[in-house]
Design a protein around this motif. Structure first.
Motif, PDB file in Angstrom:
ATOM      1  N   LYS A   1      34.099   0.187   1.052  1.00 56.92           N
ATOM      2  CA  LYS A   1      33.522   0.995  -0.027  1.00 56.92           C
ATOM      3  C   LYS A   1      32.097   1.442   0.256  1.00 56.92           C
ATOM      4  O   LYS A   1      31.558   2.293  -0.475  1.00 56.92           O
ATOM      5  CB  LYS A   1      33.562   0.207  -1.343  1.00 56.92           C
ATOM      6  CG  LYS A   1      32.744  -1.086  -1.313  1.00 56.92           C
ATOM      7  CD  LYS A   1      32.867  -1.836  -2.632  1.00 56.92           C
ATOM      8  CE  LYS A   1      32.061  -3.144  -2.605  1.00 56.92           C
ATOM      9  NZ  LYS A   1      32.175  -3.877  -3.886  1.00 56.92           N
TER      10      LYS A   1
ATOM     11  N   GLU B   1      25.357   0.316  -2.233  1.00 56.85           N
ATOM     12  CA  GLU B   1      26.102   0.975  -3.310  1.00 56.85           C
ATOM     13  C   GLU B   1      25.161   1.708  -4.259  1.00 56.85           C
ATOM     14  O   GLU B   1      25.421   2.862  -4.640  1.00 56.85           O
ATOM     15  CB  GLU B   1      26.921  -0.053  -4.085  1.00 56.85           C
ATOM     16  CG  GLU B   1      28.123  -0.585  -3.328  1.00 56.85           C
ATOM     17  CD  GLU B   1      28.941  -1.544  -4.177  1.00 56.85           C
ATOM     18  OE1 GLU B   1      30.124  -1.248  -4.418  1.00 56.85           O
ATOM     19  OE2 GLU B   1      28.395  -2.585  -4.605  1.00 56.85           O
ATOM     20  N   ASP B   2      24.074   1.069  -4.653  1.00 56.58           N
ATOM     21  CA  ASP B   2      23.120   1.680  -5.583  1.00 56.58           C
ATOM     22  C   ASP B   2      22.478   2.923  -4.971  1.00 56.58           C
ATOM     23  O   ASP B   2      22.349   3.963  -5.636  1.00 56.58           O
ATOM     24  CB  ASP B   2      22.034   0.672  -5.975  1.00 56.58           C
ATOM     25  CG  ASP B   2      22.563  -0.448  -6.861  1.00 56.58           C
ATOM     26  OD1 ASP B   2      23.676  -0.288  -7.403  1.00 56.58           O
ATOM     27  OD2 ASP B   2      21.873  -1.479  -6.997  1.00 56.58           O
TER      28      ASP B   2
ATOM     29  N   LYS C   1      25.009   5.779  -4.871  1.00 53.13           N
ATOM     30  CA  LYS C   1      25.228   6.401  -6.183  1.00 53.13           C
ATOM     31  C   LYS C   1      24.117   7.383  -6.525  1.00 53.13           C
ATOM     32  O   LYS C   1      24.333   8.352  -7.256  1.00 53.13           O
ATOM     33  CB  LYS C   1      25.324   5.320  -7.260  1.00 53.13           C
ATOM     34  CG  LYS C   1      26.590   4.486  -7.176  1.00 53.13           C
ATOM     35  CD  LYS C   1      26.567   3.341  -8.187  1.00 53.13           C
ATOM     36  CE  LYS C   1      27.797   2.453  -8.057  1.00 53.13           C
ATOM     37  NZ  LYS C   1      27.733   1.279  -8.973  1.00 53.13           N
ATOM     38  N   GLU C   2      22.937   7.144  -5.981  1.00 52.55           N
ATOM     39  CA  GLU C   2      21.793   8.044  -6.208  1.00 52.55           C
ATOM     40  C   GLU C   2      21.853   9.279  -5.308  1.00 52.55           C
ATOM     41  O   GLU C   2      21.011  10.173  -5.419  1.00 52.55           O
ATOM     42  CB  GLU C   2      20.485   7.305  -5.937  1.00 52.55           C
ATOM     43  CG  GLU C   2      20.215   6.129  -6.871  1.00 52.55           C
ATOM     44  CD  GLU C   2      19.039   5.282  -6.405  1.00 52.55           C
ATOM     45  OE1 GLU C   2      18.432   5.635  -5.365  1.00 52.55           O
ATOM     46  OE2 GLU C   2      18.724   4.288  -7.072  1.00 52.55           O
TER      47      GLU C   2
END
Length: 362
Positions: free
Chosen positions: A53, A197-198, A201-202
């Protein structure tokens, strides 16, 4: 165009990110090496896109085809040609960059140098080019393992500002592969995964550091002056996409020490091996291996292609903005681990053959 590497154990890679395929030709591999084809495929599986992912969603099986150089599983001593065909290539995803240069990418410099460039996915500048390196690196690994029981392991030491405090000598392959970020410290790995992941997402990206250890390296690899082993390792590793720094042993940290603190005292030994009380040299002294573990680190920048809007210019030098689409890794480090191992293996295999040619088996 700089697609060749090595002197005796040499490779030539070919292909573009969104062309028909990518691959490598190995020249100089000794005959009668018993090659494990599954091991080559396993290394490519560690490098392939779409594996978790936190990597690019591009779906490629990266199945290796060996076209020449083998009789069954034995090397013939002739060139080994290996190919991986591109299947999930989507040139249309890159239509927005046909006339717009991505900041900090190779688009602008390739265009200025050659007056032409592969417009889809970065062409030769794409990390997809490293498929050939990883396949060839697996052959080099098997040569080193069978000849001297040499083991090469790399792992993610730092992502962004999250760093694993782990002793290199204690790291194992199973610990590296037990999580998707390839950090052998699980608690730190969990923090790294969340950070990637963070950031993803940005629409942004992040970089970090990969550490590598070579256990049981042969003594005497490397040449004086221009072909010092650490010099060839630096060139090899800095040729990987997105690399920005290299250090071996104590690295830049050693500059804070005095000579009396940094020197590695020799220990008494009844064998041909050199033993040292410490290993600030990182297994290399005077450009030549001393038999201690080789320890090195490579710095990777944040992925250049991001989804955030950026100011840039077009091919006419006029200002414009770019918000990239396509499929990209928010952090290259997890997939770069086998790339680092491969380049280290290629350098060591080449110097191993050069040592045998110059000094014989002794």
């Amino acid at each position: 165009m700089g697609s060749n590497f090595g002197k005796l154990f040499s490779i030539s890679t070919f292909g573009e990110s969104h062309g028909g395929g990518v691959g490598v030709i190995i020249d100089g591999c000794p005959p009668r090496l018993d090659l494990d084809i599954n091991e080559i495929q396993n290394e490519l599986n560690r490098r392939r896109p779409g594996q978790s992912k936190i990597t690019t969603p591009r779906q490629e099986s990266d199945e290796i085809e060996i076209l020449s150089g083998l009789l069954g599983t034995k090397t013939l001593g002739t060139p080994i040609a290996m190919l991986v065909r591109n299947k999930d290539h989507r040139p249309q995803d890159y239509s927005e960059i046909k006339k717009t240069f991505r900041p900090s990418h190779a688009d602008a410099t390739y265009q200025k140098k050659y007056g032409i460039q592969a417009l889809s996915g970065g062409g030769r500048a794409s990390a997809r080019e490293t498929i050939g390196r990883v396949a060839a690196g697996s052959v080099a690994k098997q040569l080193l393992s069978q000849s001297s029981n040499t083991e090469i392991l790399a792992w993610v030491k730092r992502i962004h500002d999250i760093e694993a405090e782990i002793e290199a000598s204690e790291v194992t392959f199973d610990e590296i592969e037990k999580n998707i970020v390839r950090c052998p410290d699980q608690e730190t790995a969990d923090l790294m995964i969340k950070r990637v992941e963070d950031v993803g997402k940005e629409g942004d990206s992040c970089g970090g550091v990969i550490e590598c250890i070579v256990r049981n390296p042969p003594v005497g690899l490397g040449m004086p002056v221009f072909d010092k082993l650490e010099a060839d390792l630096a060139k090899a590793l800095m040729s990987l996409p997105a690399t920005k720094g290299f250090e071996v042993g104590s690295g830049f940290g050693g500059t804070y020490l005095k000579g009396s603190e940094h020197n590695d005292p020799f220990l008494p030994s009844n064998s041909d091996q050199l033993k040292t009380a410490t290993n600030n040299s990182g297994g290399i002294q005077g450009g030549i291996t001393n038999g201690e573990d080789i320890v090195l680190r490579v710095g990777f920048k944040p992925t250049a292609t991001i989804r955030k809007s950026q100011k840039t210019i077009d091919e006419d030098g006029q200002p414009t903005t770019l918000k990239a689409t396509g499929r990209h890794d928010p952090c290259v480090l997890p997939r770069a681990v086998p790339m680092v191992e491969a380049m280290v293996a290629l350098v060591l295999a080449d110097h191993f053959l050069r040592q045998k040619a110059q000094c014989g088996d002794d």
